[in-house]
Enzyme design. Structure first.
Site, PDB file in Angstrom:
ATOM      1  N   ASP A 275      64.438 169.899 -31.015  1.00 27.28           N
ATOM      2  CA  ASP A 275      63.243 169.920 -30.184  1.00 27.28           C
ATOM      3  C   ASP A 275      62.214 170.911 -30.724  1.00 27.28           C
ATOM      4  O   ASP A 275      62.550 172.041 -31.107  1.00 27.28           O
ATOM      5  CB  ASP A 275      63.641 170.310 -28.753  1.00 27.28           C
ATOM      6  CG  ASP A 275      62.450 170.432 -27.834  1.00 27.28           C
ATOM      7  OD1 ASP A 275      61.798 169.414 -27.578  1.00 27.28           O
ATOM      8  OD2 ASP A 275      62.164 171.570 -27.388  1.00 27.28           O
ATOM      9  N   GLU A 308      61.617 166.959 -34.112  1.00 26.57           N
ATOM     10  CA  GLU A 308      60.327 166.814 -33.435  1.00 26.57           C
ATOM     11  C   GLU A 308      59.452 167.914 -34.034  1.00 26.57           C
ATOM     12  O   GLU A 308      59.808 169.093 -33.961  1.00 26.57           O
ATOM     13  CB  GLU A 308      60.441 166.999 -31.929  1.00 26.57           C
ATOM     14  CG  GLU A 308      59.084 166.858 -31.247  1.00 26.57           C
ATOM     15  CD  GLU A 308      59.049 167.417 -29.834  1.00 26.57           C
ATOM     16  OE1 GLU A 308      58.182 166.974 -29.067  1.00 26.57           O
ATOM     17  OE2 GLU A 308      59.863 168.297 -29.501  1.00 26.57           O
TER      18      GLU A 308
END
Length: 634
Positions: A275, A308
Site C-alpha cells: 500500500d 501501489e
C-alpha cells in the site's frame, strides 16, 4: 518448513522471527519461548504474563546491546504476555502473532506449526495467469465466510483473491489501513488457523492468495512504538498519518522485510500488494525488500510483489516488482464513464480518451508529464518498454469506491451498456485485471469508509471525513455534508457488507454470465499467450460525434506472434472504424456489434475483440459458446 507428521501430503510451516515471541521446543513436554524486544528508548523491560494460574512470574529481560532486550521463559502456546517498559507502562509485542483481546490486550504465544497444510504441493501460478479479486474479509463474514465464496470465484474465472489488510487495528471493524500490529491477524475475522485454512482451501481450488500490507505508517490508536523505540521514526518528518518511519535504520528495514517473509512463508500467501509505496519514501529499501523475498522464499514457488505507487516509478517494475496498480487507467475510464472532473479526476478531464490510449499502448498516462493535481510538477517515468502485465487495471476497488463521500459503485454512476463495454476492455486487455467484491453481479450496493473508533478520535474522524469533501460541489455546504455516512456507525459497516445468501437470478445472473464469458475467453485464448506480450500502440478514432471523442483501437503482439486488437467506444454515438481489424471476433458487446464493424462502424457503448491466427474451439459447458455466439452475456 518443519514437518511434524509422517503424512507426505501434510506440512507445517513457521517463519522463525528474530524478534517477538518465538516458540522453541514446542514438541517437548516443557516448551520454552524466546522473547526479543527492541526498546532503545528504555532503561529496563520486564515480561508480564497474564490470565493463567500457572503463568510464569514477571521476568526481567536482559539488555543485549543496541537497544535490544532478551529473555527465555518456560511457557508455550496460549501464553498471554505484555512488555512492561521502565516499570510503568504495559504494551503489546510489536511483533505479536495474535491479539485475542484486541490491540490494547495482551499478546499471545502461538505455535505456527500447529496447522497441518493439506495443499503443501501448491507452488503458485505464473503472473500472467492472474485475475485478481479484491475483497474485505470482515464485510464477507470473516475467514469462514470467504471460504464459502471461493468455489464461485474459481468458477467465475478468478485466479487470485486479494485480501484487504488483516493486520490488527483498533476496534472490531475497519478497512485495516490503521495498522497498529503488522504481524497479528485481526482477531474479529477469526483465528490464525482459520486464516490458514482459508489460504489452504484457496490453493486447493487453484487460487492464488494475496494480502494488502501497510508499511508506510501506523494508525492513530494503539501504537506505543514512540514510547519505547523513538528511533523507529524519522524525527521532524511528518506524513498525513503521523511521524514518518525511518527506513534508513536497519531495525526498521528488517522489521518490515521479515513481515513480508512471514506472510509469504508462515501463512503461504502467494503475493503482497504494498500500500502507498510512494509514502515509504525509500526506493532503495523497496528493492531490498524484493531481493530478500526472492532470496529467501523456497525455490520453485511463484511469489508476486505488487505496488501501489502514486509516483509511477517504472524503474521498480523492470526487475524487482511484478506490477503496479494502474490508477491512471482507472481515472481515464472513470472520467469517460461518468463525466466527473473534480479532485484527482481533474488531471484526466482533458482528452481522457487520448490518455486512455496512452495507458493501453504504453502503461502509464503520466510518464514525466506535469500534473495539474501535483501543482504542475512532473509525475511518472517512461513506461512503454514494460510489458502490459506490469500493470494492474481496474474499474473499481476499495479506494475508488470507498473514498467517495457516499461510497457509490460505478454502476450507480453510469450507463449499463457503457459499463459493459469498459468491463470487456478490462477483462480482455493483456494488463492484469482486478475486480472488487460483488462487481461481477453488477452490484449497486455501496462500499463506504468505516472504522470503529471511540471518544474524541471518533469525533475527529467523522468531522475530518466531512471536511475532506468540502471542496466538492455536491458537498459545498454544511447541510449537504451531513449526508456523508459516519464512519464509526455500525450501520455504515452493515451498508457495505454484501448479503451472504443473495439469489443468483435476474440481473445478478446476467452480469455474472457476462464476466464469466469474458474471463473464459481470457483463460483459453489469451492467458497462454501473455508471458511475452507487447503493446503495439493505441489510436483514438476521430469522428464528428457531437459528444466528443470517446473511442479507440488498441493492439498487442502476443507471445506466439498473433495480434490481439480491441476496439472500444464509450461514447453515445457510433464512430467510423476503417479499416476493420484483422482476425476472428472472440468477444463483443453489445450483441451483433461485429455486424456494424463489418460495415466500417463501431457502435456506441461497444467493445469488440479480434484475434489473428487459428482460434481454437473451446471445450466445456460455457467455452464453445463464447467465441461465436451473438450475445456473450446472455
Amino acid at each position: 518448513m518443519s514437518p511434524l507428521t509422517h503424512d507426505p501430503h501434510v506440512r507445517h510451516y513457521m517463519h522463525c522471527l528474530p524478534f517477538g515471541a518465538q516458540l522453541i521446543g514446542a514438541a517437548h513436554a516443557q516448551p520454552h519461548t524466546r522473547f526479543r524486544f527492541w526498546a532503545p528508548s528504555c532503561e529496563a523491560v520486564q515480561i508480564m504474563f497474564e490470565d493463567a494460574p500457572d503463568a510464569p512470574a514477571p521476568l526481567d529481560m536482559t539488555p543485549s546491546g543496541n537497544g535490544w532486550f532478551e529473555a527465555q521463559a518456560q511457557c508455550g502456546p496460549g501464553t498471554l504476555y505484555r512488555y512492561c517498559i521502565d516499570d510503568r507502562q504495559r504494551v503489546p509485542d510489536p511483533a505479536s502473532r495474535f491479539q485475542p483481546q484486541g490491540i490494547h490486550g495482551p499478546s499471545q504465544v502461538l505455535d505456527p506449526r500447529a496447522y497441518a497444510w493439506r495443499h503443501a504441493h501448491w507452488q503458485g501460478r505464473p503472473w500472467e495467469e492472474t485475475v485478481l479479486y479484491e475483497l474485505h474479509v470482515g464485510a464477507l463474514g470473516g475467514y469462514t465466510g470467504v471460504v464459502k465464496r471461493l468455489p464461485a470465484l474459481a468458477e467465475l474465472g478468478v485466479t487470485a483473491v486479494e485480501l484487504m489488510p488483516l493486520n490488527d487495528y483498533p476496534g472490531e471493524r475497519g478497512w485495516g489501513y490503521d495498522v497498529v500490529l503488522p504481524y497479528a491477524p485481526h482477531a474479529a475475522y477469526g483465528s490464525p488457523d482459520e486464516l490458514k485454512a482459508l489460504i489452504d482451501a484457496a490453493h486447493g481450488l487453484g487460487l492464488q492468495m494475496f494480502i494488502d500490507v501497510v508499511y508506510n505508517h501506523f494508525g492513530p490508536d494503539g501504537n506505543w512504538l514512540g514510547r519505547y523505540a523513538k528511533p523507529f521514526f524519522r524525527e521532524g518528518v511528518r506524513t498525513p498519518w503521523g511521524d514518518a518511519l525511518d527506513f534508513d535504520r536497519f531495525e526498521v528495514r528488517d522489521f518490515y522485510c521479515d513481515n513480508a517473509l512471514y506472510w509469504l512463508t508462515e501463512y503461504r500467501f502467494d503475493g503482497l500488494r504494498i500500500d502507498a509505496a510512494h509514502a515509504i519514501g525509500n526506493t532503495n529499501w523497496l528493492r531490498e525488500l524484493a531481493d530478500h523475498v526472492k532470496a529467501r522464499v523456497e525455490p520453485g514457488r511463484q511469489v508476486h510483489l505488487v505496488l501501489e505507487n502514486e509516483h509511477n516509478e517504472a524503474n521498480l517494475l523492470e526487475s524487482h516488482f511484478s506490477a503496479q496498480w494502474n490508477d491512471d487507467a482507472h481515472h481515464c475510464f472513470h472520467v469517460l464513464l461518468t463525466g466527473e472532473s473534480e479532485g484527482y479526476y481533474r488531471a484526466f478531464s482533458d482528452s481522457p480518451i487520448t490518455k486512455l490510449a496512452r495507458v493501453l499502448g504504453e502503461g502509464f498516462a503520466y510518464q514525466g508529464d506535469p500534473s495539474p493535481v501535483h501543482a504542475g510538477q512532473a509525475r511518472g517515468e517512461p513506461s512503454a518498454h514494460l510489458p502490459p502485465t506490469a500493470f494492474v487495471m481496474f474499474l473499481q476497488n476499495h479506494d475508488q469506491i470507498g473514498n467517495r463521500a457516499l461510497g457509490e459503485r460505478l454502476r450507480s454512476l453510469t450507463d449499463d451498456d457503457a459499463l459493459r463495454a469498459a468491463t470487456a476492455m478490462l477483462l480482455l486487455s493483456p494488463q492484469i485485471p482486478l475486480l472488487f467484491m460483488e462487481e461481477e453481479y453488477g452490484s449497486t450496493q455501496p462500499f463506504q469508509f468505516f472504522t470503529d473508533f471511540a471518544g474524541p478520535l471518533a469525533d475527529a474522524v467523522r468531522e475530518g471525513r466531512r471536511r475532506e469533501f468540502k471542496a466538492f460541489s455536491a458537498f459545498s455546504d454544511e447541510a449537504s455534508r451531513t449526508r456523508i455516512p459516519d464512519p464509526n456507525a455500525l450501520q455504515t459497516f452493515v451498508n457495505s457488507s454484501p448479503p451472504a445468501d443473495a439469489p443468483l437470478d435476474g440481473e445478478r445472473l446476467e452480469w455474472m454470465h457476462f464476466y464469466k464469458s469474458a474471463l473464459c475467453v481470457r483463460a483459453h485464448l489469451l492467458m497462454p499467450r501473455l508471458r511475452h506480450a507487447r503493446a503495439l500502440g493505441a489510436s483514438v478514432l476521430a469522428d464528428d460525434a457531437p459528444n466528443g471523442l470517446a473511442a479507440l483501437v488498441a493492439r498487442w503482439r502476443l507471445d506466439d506472434g498473433e495480434t490481439l486488437t480491441i476496439a472500444l467506444n464509450l461514447g453515445r454515438d457510433g464512430v467510423r472504424l476503417d479499416p476493420r481489424p484483422e482476425g476472428m471476433v472472440i468477444f463483443e458487446t453489445p450483441p451483433r456489434a461485429r455486424d456494424y464493424a463489418d460495415k466500417g462502424m463501431l457502435p456506441e457503448s461497444a467493445c469488440i475483440a479480434w484475434l489473428t491466427g487459428d482460434v481454437p474451439e473451446f471445450s466445456g459447458k460455457h467455452d464453445a459458446r463464447v467465441v461465436h455466439r451473438e450475445e456473450p452475456y446472455a
